[in-house]
Structures are given as C-alpha cells and as structure tokens.
Enzyme design. Structure first.
Site: not given
Ligand code: SAH
Length: 212
Positions: A59
C-alpha cells in the site's frame, strides 16, 4: 540506508495531514525498501503503492499512515491485520509496540514475508488462510485493519473486535472504496465513519469477494 529519503517521506505525510507523532516516528524508522522487490528499492520512499508480485501491491505510505492513525492505538494493544502482503503495515504496527496478528491468503506471499519477518527480527504472529473470518483464537482485538477492498464488513471481524476497539476496512466495488472506520461501542453496536476515495486490491474469501 535511505535515511534522508525516509525523513522526506515523513515530512510529506505530515504535510498531507498525518499528525499522530507515533505513526510518523514509525514511518521514519521502518525501512520500507526492505519490503519491496529489489528492482523497486529506489522507489521505496515515494508516496506510491508498488507491485510486490502475484498481482498484489504494498500500500501507499499515506494509506498505511492514515489507516494506522485512525486505529488510535494505545500502548500494548492487540491488533489483527488482514492481508499481510509485503509485511510493511505489520512492521509499522509492530514498531509502535502493538501485539500483531496478521493473515495472508496467498501462500507464496505468506511464506516470503514470514521469512523476511524472521530475518529482520520482527515478532509478528502470522497465518496463511482466509482473513475474512478473522482469527478467533486470539480475539478480541483492540484494532483490526483490513488492507484489501471488501464488498461489505465481514460479520466475523465485527464480532472479534473488542468493545471500544476500532476496525478500519475499505468497502466498495473492485475499483474504488470508501475507508470505513468502525468503532464498537457495545456488543452488537457500532459507529461507522466513512472516508471516500481509496483503492485497494480485492479481499477474497468467504465473507469477502468470491474467488472468480
Ligand atoms: N498490508 C499489505 C498490503 C498488501 S495488499 C502491505 O503492507 O504490503 C493486500 C493483501 O491481501 C494481498 O497480499 C492479498 O493476497 C491479501 N488478501 C486478499 N484477500 C485476503 C483474505 N481473505 N485473507 C487474507 N489475505 C487476503
């Protein structure tokens, strides 16, 4: 490394309205360049989201700072993160002294980030699975942060929030979401505040979007 760039990022976020000094301090200390792919390191301190592989992103720093700020964390609280991704958001929460639980559904991302946490000595509890149903074992949480966009607020997450706790989650369609800040005032009573114009990758799971 990149100390000057980090401080410039802190200045930029404070100009954009991030006022919580503990959040700004964490942004100034956590080395974002360690959480992005090698080829992206020189972009790590720009205020932009970056690809981390498997169709996912780390993000934008402003979004991380804003979501962390609205949680209004007190010392030593328990926080659940859904969507570990690169691990940067979890590292910020850990830096601020929270007891962090983080769930990632994609195994490749989960294992790479778990390895990184171990290398960096970041003691975050992680699990690979569907975060839309939360992590009941360690509930209730003082804060819950969902870092992927959801069609709704998963009931399991509302249930696992402590009374007085806050849940921050992007809710909307797959292209654009409003950030919902949910405060649990009593069992089954919630106050919701919505902040428009955010864009996250989709939250996929039983209480989120369908797989396809
Ligand atoms: N907090 C992260 C943002 C990553 S983007 C950072 O600091 O980099 C969001 C992430 O959510 C992705 O890696 C995706 O695979 C995950 N995601 C999507 N649906 C999900 C779910 N139901 N449970 C856990 N993770 C999920």
């Amino acid at each position: 490394m990149y100390e000057r760039e980090r401080l410039e990022l802190v200045d930029k976020l404070s100009e954009k309205g991030i006022a919580d000094i503990f959040v700004l301090k964490a942004i100034g200390e956590v080395e974002r360049h360690l959480f992005v792919p090698k080829a992206m390191k020189h972009h790590a301190y720009k205020d932009i989201a970056l690809p981390i592989g498997y169709g996912q992103t780390i993000s934008q720093p402003y979004t991380v700072a804003f979501m962390t700020q609205v949680l209004k964390l007190k010392p030593n609280v328990k926080v659940l993160e859904i969507g570990t991704g690169s691990g940067y958001q979890a590292a910020i929460l850990y830096n601020m002294g929270a007891d962090v639980y983080s769930i990632e559904r994609q195994f490749e991302i989960y294992s790479a980030t778990r390895k990184l946490f171990d290398q960096l000595g970041i003691r975050v509890n992680t699990k690979c699975g569907d975060g839309t149903i939360g992590w009941d074992e360690f509930a209730p949480y003082d804060g819950i942060i969902v870092t992927a966009g959801s069609p709704n607020i998963p009931p399991s997450l509302k249930k696992q929030l402590a009374i007085g706790g806050r849940l921050v989650i992007p809710v909307g369609n797959k292209d654009s979401q409003t950030l919902n800040i949910v405060r649990k005032t009593e069992e089954d009573e919630f106050e919701i505040q919505a902040v428009p114009e955010f864009s996250f990758v989709p939250l996929i799971g039983r209480e989120g979007w369908n797989q396809k």
